[in-house]
Enzyme design. Sequence first.
Site, short mmCIF file in Angstrom:
data_model
loop_
_atom_site.label_atom_id
_atom_site.label_comp_id
_atom_site.label_asym_id
_atom_site.label_seq_id
_atom_site.Cartn_x
_atom_site.Cartn_y
_atom_site.Cartn_z
CD GLU A 155 7.66 -2.90 8.32
OE1 GLU A 155 8.32 -2.80 7.29
OE2 GLU A 155 6.42 -2.77 8.34
NE ARG A 202 10.05 -0.83 6.04
CZ ARG A 202 9.33 0.25 5.78
NH1 ARG A 202 9.89 1.34 5.32
NH2 ARG A 202 8.04 0.26 6.00
CG ASP A 220 0.11 -6.72 2.95
OD1 ASP A 220 0.58 -7.35 3.90
OD2 ASP A 220 0.25 -5.49 2.82
CD GLU A 255 1.40 -0.99 -1.57
OE1 GLU A 255 1.13 0.20 -1.83
OE2 GLU A 255 2.11 -1.32 -0.59
CB THR A 281 6.56 -8.10 0.41
OG1 THR A 281 5.39 -7.30 0.49
CG2 THR A 281 7.42 -7.91 1.65
#
Length: 808
Positions: free
Chosen positions: A348, A352, A480, A655, A742
């Site tokens: 993360e 991020r 994913d 998404e 992503t």
Amino acid sequence: MSTRPLAHSGSDSDPEDDGSFPSTRKYPPSRLERTSLKGRANRAHRLFRTYPLCTFCAGVLLLAALLLLSSPTRPAQTPERDSRLKDDFADLPTLAYKNGTRYPHPLPPSHPDPWPHRPEIAGRFLSSSAAAKRRKPQVAFEVPREYVAAVDAVLGKKQERWAHEGASRGEGFDKTGRPTKVSGKRLYDGKSGGWTPKKVGEPVELPRVQHPSFDRDSRSAKEKEQDEQRREYVRRAFQHVWGGYAEHAWGYDELKPLSGGSTNPFNGWSATIFDALDTLLIMGLQDEYIDAREHVAKVDYSYLTPSDPTSYPKPNSSALPPLSLFDDQEPLGGFKAYTSQSGIRTFETVIRYLGALLSAYDLSHDPLMLTRAVDLADWLLPSMATETGLLVPFYRMGAHPDGDQLESVCLAEVGSIGLEYLRLSQLTGDEGYFEAAQRSLDTLDTWPAKDRLRGLFPTFLNTVDRSSLHGTYTFGGQADSYYEYLIKLYQLLGGSSPSSSTEDPASQYARMYRSAIDAAHDHLIRPIHVVPGLEGAVTIGDVHYKEQHEGVTKSWFLMRLDHLTCFAGGMLGLGSRLLSRAKDFDTAVQFTKACTWAYDSTRTGLAPEIIELWSEGNPHRWREVQLDDGRTARTVRGDPVGVYSSQNQHIQRPETVESLFYLYRLTGDRTYQDTAWRFFTSWVETTINEGGFSHINDVNSDAPRQDDSGIESFVYGETLKYYYLIFSPPDLLSLDDWVFTTEAHPFRAAKPGSSSAASSSSSAGPFWQDGPELTMPDKVGEGSPVQKWARMVQAATVKGWTWERQRG
Ligand code: DMJ
């Protein structure tokens, strides 16, 4: 063991499956089945076998009776009855598509307000006066300088106290008590274990991704006006939620929109500010970007702010402990509370924070962004100094695994950090970052193939026993972005030359991607047959493969539709263009159709987190419906029709709009924009409040409840960005030139003949052309006000100060 595909038809398994692979379940006849034509015929057949002397007459009579009784599924052909039945059946599709939203939307975008029945929405963010009133950051109380020095002394002395297990192999702590970075020279990078990095090839001319009709902006004046209006609504929605954060939670990771509180699930460096950096640039919010960069400059990566800021007093001068407290060197108290978190969520933090910094740099050429990206990456790189190169999922800053083995790791976490490290290598010329990512992808590429569903992986991998490959195979959560990064790495590297004799990283990732998607066609992707009106749509479900249940190994397929999986429409569309895979494009469209239905079929017009569908082979999917004339018909169970069960919360994920954005850019089809507009208006209407936009508990309720959980930083970084881009001129961040991570952070793709580090030039970047010069601040990394306050609270606790005592 066999890796044969799951059967696509017949006895599909479903949420009631017993777990065989493929299902061998024999369903007990349902009541409906018992009264169905087939059931009746079976019973008649048994009757004739039992009484063989039954006459032809009895048979004829029985047949006539059966035909009569079976009329619900075979309506009589008289025009009158036919039309009556048609009316009744005509209701069935509306059960599936019944859009329970509270007003028929979207209104034409030319309408001054898309929410005329909710005037308060206009008051919140649509009026130009609301937009003009920029809500400035309310910076938390600044801890006075002398306190900061005293706190450093206390925590520096107590550094050993927070030396968690394994810390001994870190570089240790400095005299202020902060962990120190592992030096690059000491870092275990696998080379001593025999691993060698592959050389990156020269970029080639890749096939076009964006639709040729976008070569010129061929939109009519009316279409442009419509796009511009919609885009402006999105921009103001962003300003609304940004304003709420700035006013109530500046410096914390997330705003709690109902209470105005805050929370720190991602290190307490302010995930929201970082994740939003490139969105601010793309939307042209320059003042807000300047505020944000001031914060970015201050953050001290070595200090993790406690996750629950309500566990200690709010930053303000009256809560300061006496300074003399810190001079007292008498026995120090233990850490009872308020201690710094011990580890970060590595993946993360990469997607991020690091991704956002690099993207902000690509868009603006702001030198601060690259400096802070390098600093952060140097903190993070040791997390990959494991035996396999796979990252430590909860990494303690300053620790050095030094070739240690991990046990269980999550596929998405270990397999999707490549874009960020590649871009950093491209921009700095230091290959070490991308080499680290290469090493982890090589580990995955050479993972034992035995018992694996070809190019797919289960969500969790055991790095000690690599042949243990049971678990869930999915494109949803925990898997994913691994698949997404394979194709995007190929693009960011600029593809590969087909004539090259040795495999370079780009061709390696393309091969891995092809193998994964081919396997997904066989194992994960299935048509949806149970939703009336959704013909031609597919879902991408989950395979539970060789899982242990009470000592028995079982495998089964789940007809799921996870919101998280809905990014795959965009991924498959992109891959179909880059690698000329026509079938993938069809799947992208068919799957995005299903994800769109997930929104359109609920009462709020928003999709739930997870849907499980009835499978076609399950007779229990039917529900009896009484027709007006007293007969019964059947329809698939579920509300919405076809849904077996669902997790109905909605947390504002990006998404589906992400896939709509890709498909719009790939096809030039404006209906994808209309769909996005429908989602956007539903989202605003249902989730807006004074602070921003809230998660809701039930998408299928007429009165969904908003909740006070923190607004995820991806709302600022992804959701609103994709809404903005789908209504933007198609050359704004063209998919031929930019690769979205992503977390939706765009990176500039390598092109033949141009240096991939081109954007490191000192001139202003494409999204800062008319802004003031961006220079390096004097001080970097001194700590944000929130961090300084948390450190002071921590030191005061060490010294035995309690806030109750202060009040007394
Ligand atoms: C984002 O943080 C990223 O897209 C991640 O890869 C998974 N999904 C969330 C948003 O839903």
